[in-house]
Design an enzyme around this catalytic site. Structure first.
Site, short mmCIF file in Angstrom:
data_model
loop_
_atom_site.label_atom_id
_atom_site.label_comp_id
_atom_site.label_asym_id
_atom_site.label_seq_id
_atom_site.Cartn_x
_atom_site.Cartn_y
_atom_site.Cartn_z
N GLU A 19 5.36 -14.94 5.29
CA GLU A 19 5.86 -14.76 3.93
C GLU A 19 6.80 -15.90 3.49
O GLU A 19 7.60 -15.73 2.57
CB GLU A 19 6.57 -13.41 3.81
CG GLU A 19 5.62 -12.24 4.04
CD GLU A 19 6.36 -10.94 4.23
OE1 GLU A 19 6.53 -10.23 3.24
OE2 GLU A 19 6.80 -10.67 5.37
N SER A 149 4.09 -7.76 3.68
CA SER A 149 3.16 -8.19 2.63
C SER A 149 1.70 -7.85 2.95
O SER A 149 0.78 -8.54 2.52
CB SER A 149 3.25 -9.71 2.37
OG SER A 149 4.44 -10.00 1.69
N TYR A 215 0.90 -10.26 -5.09
CA TYR A 215 1.34 -11.55 -5.63
C TYR A 215 0.44 -12.10 -6.74
O TYR A 215 0.48 -13.29 -7.02
CB TYR A 215 1.51 -12.56 -4.48
CG TYR A 215 2.50 -12.01 -3.47
CD1 TYR A 215 3.82 -11.80 -3.84
CD2 TYR A 215 2.12 -11.62 -2.19
CE1 TYR A 215 4.74 -11.24 -2.96
CE2 TYR A 215 3.02 -11.07 -1.30
CZ TYR A 215 4.33 -10.89 -1.69
OH TYR A 215 5.23 -10.34 -0.82
N ARG A 253 14.17 -1.30 0.53
CA ARG A 253 13.21 -0.74 -0.42
C ARG A 253 12.22 0.07 0.39
O ARG A 253 11.61 -0.46 1.33
CB ARG A 253 12.50 -1.85 -1.19
CG ARG A 253 12.10 -1.47 -2.61
CD ARG A 253 11.02 -2.40 -3.16
NE ARG A 253 9.81 -2.21 -2.42
CZ ARG A 253 9.07 -3.19 -1.88
NH1 ARG A 253 9.39 -4.44 -2.03
NH2 ARG A 253 7.98 -2.90 -1.17
N ASP A 255 8.85 2.20 0.86
CA ASP A 255 7.50 2.41 0.32
C ASP A 255 7.01 3.79 0.72
O ASP A 255 7.16 4.19 1.87
CB ASP A 255 6.53 1.37 0.89
CG ASP A 255 6.88 -0.05 0.47
OD1 ASP A 255 7.56 -0.22 -0.55
OD2 ASP A 255 6.45 -0.99 1.18
N GLU A 268 7.33 2.69 5.06
CA GLU A 268 8.23 1.74 5.72
C GLU A 268 9.46 1.51 4.87
O GLU A 268 9.48 1.85 3.69
CB GLU A 268 7.52 0.39 5.93
CG GLU A 268 7.11 -0.25 4.61
CD GLU A 268 6.94 -1.77 4.69
OE1 GLU A 268 7.30 -2.37 5.72
OE2 GLU A 268 6.48 -2.34 3.69
N ASN A 270 11.65 -1.81 3.83
CA ASN A 270 11.79 -3.27 3.86
C ASN A 270 13.28 -3.57 3.79
O ASN A 270 13.95 -3.10 2.87
CB ASN A 270 11.11 -3.87 2.63
CG ASN A 270 9.65 -3.45 2.53
OD1 ASN A 270 8.80 -4.03 3.19
ND2 ASN A 270 9.36 -2.43 1.74
N GLY A 274 11.30 -8.26 -1.46
CA GLY A 274 10.95 -9.43 -2.27
C GLY A 274 11.79 -9.49 -3.54
O GLY A 274 12.10 -8.45 -4.14
N1 ADP Z 1 -0.99 5.39 5.82
C1 ADP Z 1 -1.29 4.80 4.66
N2 ADP Z 1 -1.97 5.47 3.70
C2 ADP Z 1 -2.29 4.89 2.54
N3 ADP Z 1 -2.01 3.60 2.24
C3 ADP Z 1 -1.32 2.88 3.15
C4 ADP Z 1 -0.93 3.44 4.40
N4 ADP Z 1 -0.28 2.48 5.09
C5 ADP Z 1 -0.26 1.37 4.30
N5 ADP Z 1 -0.89 1.61 3.14
C6 ADP Z 1 -1.09 0.65 2.05
O1 ADP Z 1 -0.84 -0.66 2.54
C7 ADP Z 1 0.31 -1.24 1.90
C8 ADP Z 1 1.13 -2.01 2.91
O2 ADP Z 1 1.57 -1.16 3.96
P1 ADP Z 1 3.05 -1.11 4.46
O3 ADP Z 1 3.12 -0.10 5.55
O4 ADP Z 1 3.98 -0.90 3.31
O5 ADP Z 1 3.27 -2.53 5.13
P2 ADP Z 1 3.75 -3.97 4.58
O6 ADP Z 1 4.09 -3.83 3.12
O7 ADP Z 1 4.94 -4.28 5.42
O8 ADP Z 1 2.63 -4.89 4.86
C9 ADP Z 1 1.05 -0.05 1.29
O9 ADP Z 1 1.81 -0.47 0.18
C10 ADP Z 1 -0.09 0.90 0.94
O10 ADP Z 1 -0.73 0.55 -0.28
MG MG Z 2 5.19 -2.30 2.23
#
Ligand code: ADP
Ligand code: MG
Length: 304
Positions: A19, A149, A215, A253, A255, A268, A270, A274
């Site tokens: 990133e 990301s 992005y 933040r 999610d 997660e 963060n 960003g």
């Molecule tokens: N268990 C899940 N069910 C549905 N969507 C998911 C799941 N895990 C991740 N995602 C999707 O993938 C995106 C990125 O996953 P995330 O765990 O936030 O990791 P990062 O943002 O650190 O790459 C999330 O914003 C979501 O849209």
């Molecule tokens: Mg995320």
């Protein structure tokens, strides 16, 4: 505006992670925000080899690094060793939050709702990949423990995509996880100085908020006030519980996904969200009746 902010701030940006380019954009916007209220803010570009030199007389480091080195506790430990206060949370808390395996274990232990998951470890050379779960467990989201990301993440609809998803994960990290895919809506909530900002819904056509969606201008819409007040309050409580469990109350933040039954699941936290002009956190500031610069100032004043 008159402030009692530190005089000389180094904005750390760049770094070795996938990133890096996003971080350079976050850093530029943070610089613009900090300067808008008169702070002498200077860029400090961290090399791909993690080397950096703080400008002469730096009083505080403002961390605008994303991913490995910036969010995993490494830069925080170096700054601690140099006696420089920094924005965000402590090194150990950052390390735990950044690692999706460690953070999921911690959230589970504190009763914060998270998607069910199996943890994956890279097999020794010559050993086979772990076998896929039964077909009924799919779709699954397979992701590396320490990335951001959406890098290295795959939505795997059936067992035929399992091996490729694992190879992608293990090319980036020795640890990963496969989570139950939560269909439904996606939300995110910023935390600054222990306060949960307004709940933001990420509205998109896609099944996941992938790298392209993150992005590309216009790929998603940020909406506020889309939940009934009872649900908004419930989400904020879950978010604050997650921040408390991970000890990331200064900045973050969270999610989340919401399934059609109205249950929320934390994906997660963060710890250095960003901060580009398109990012979610600046929009959260606006929804809370503040400017992105106000938020940067609060983050800076909470540095320790
Ligand atoms: N268990 C899940 N069910 C549905 N969507 C998911 C799941 N895990 C991740 N995602 C999707 O993938 C995106 C990125 O996953 P995330 O765990 O936030 O990791 P990062 O943002 O650190 O790459 C999330 O914003 C979501 O849209
Ligand atoms: Mg995320």
């Amino acid at each position: 505006m008159t402030v009692s902010a530190p005089e000389r701030v180094a904005v750390l940006m760049g770094g070795p992670s996938t990133e890096r380019d996003i971080s350079l954009m976050s850093g530029d916007y943070v610089l613009e925000c900090l300067r808008s209220f008169g702070t002498a803010a200077h860029p400090c570009v961290v090399g791909k080899d993690c080397a950096f030199e703080l400008p002469e007389g730096t009083e505080v480091a403002y961390i605008a690094l994303h991913g490995i080195f910036g969010e995993d506790g490494q830069v925080q430990r170096l700054l601690e060793a140099r006696g420089i206060p920094y924005t965000g949370d402590r090194a150990d808390a950052c390390a735990r939050a950044f690692d999706k395996v460690a953070s999921k274990r911690c959230l589970l232990a504190h009763g914060v709702p998270v998607p069910a998951a199996v943890f994956l470890s890279r097999p020794a050379a010559g050993e086979p990949l772990p076998p896929p779960p039964p077909a009924a467990a799919f779709p699954l989201v397979v992701k590396p423990a320490r990335q951001g990301s959406s890098v290295g993440m795959s939505l795997v609809k059936d067992p035929s995509g399992w091996d490729k998803a694992l190879e992608t994960v293990f090319a980036l990290d020795a640890e990963g996880l496969a989570e139950t895919y939560i269909p439904g809506r996606e939300f995110t909530v910023g935390i600054v100085a222990g306060e949960a900002l307004p709940v933001l819904e990420i509205c998109m056509e896609r099944e996941t908020f992938d790298f392209g969606a993150k992005y590309t201008a216009g790929a998603v819409t940020h909406r506020f006030g889309t939940l009934p007040p009872e649900e908004e309050a419930r989400v904020k409580k879950i978010v604050l519980d997650a921040a408390a469990a991970l000890d990331c109350r200064a900045l973050g933040r969270v999610d989340l996904r919401r399934n059609d039954a109205g249950e929320f699941f934390v994906l997660e936290l963060n710890n250095t969200p960003g901060f580009t002009k398109l990012s979610l956190l600046p929009d959260e500031a606006r929804a809370a009746g503040r400017t992105p610069a106000d938020l940067c100032r609060e983050i800076l004043l909470a540095a320790h």
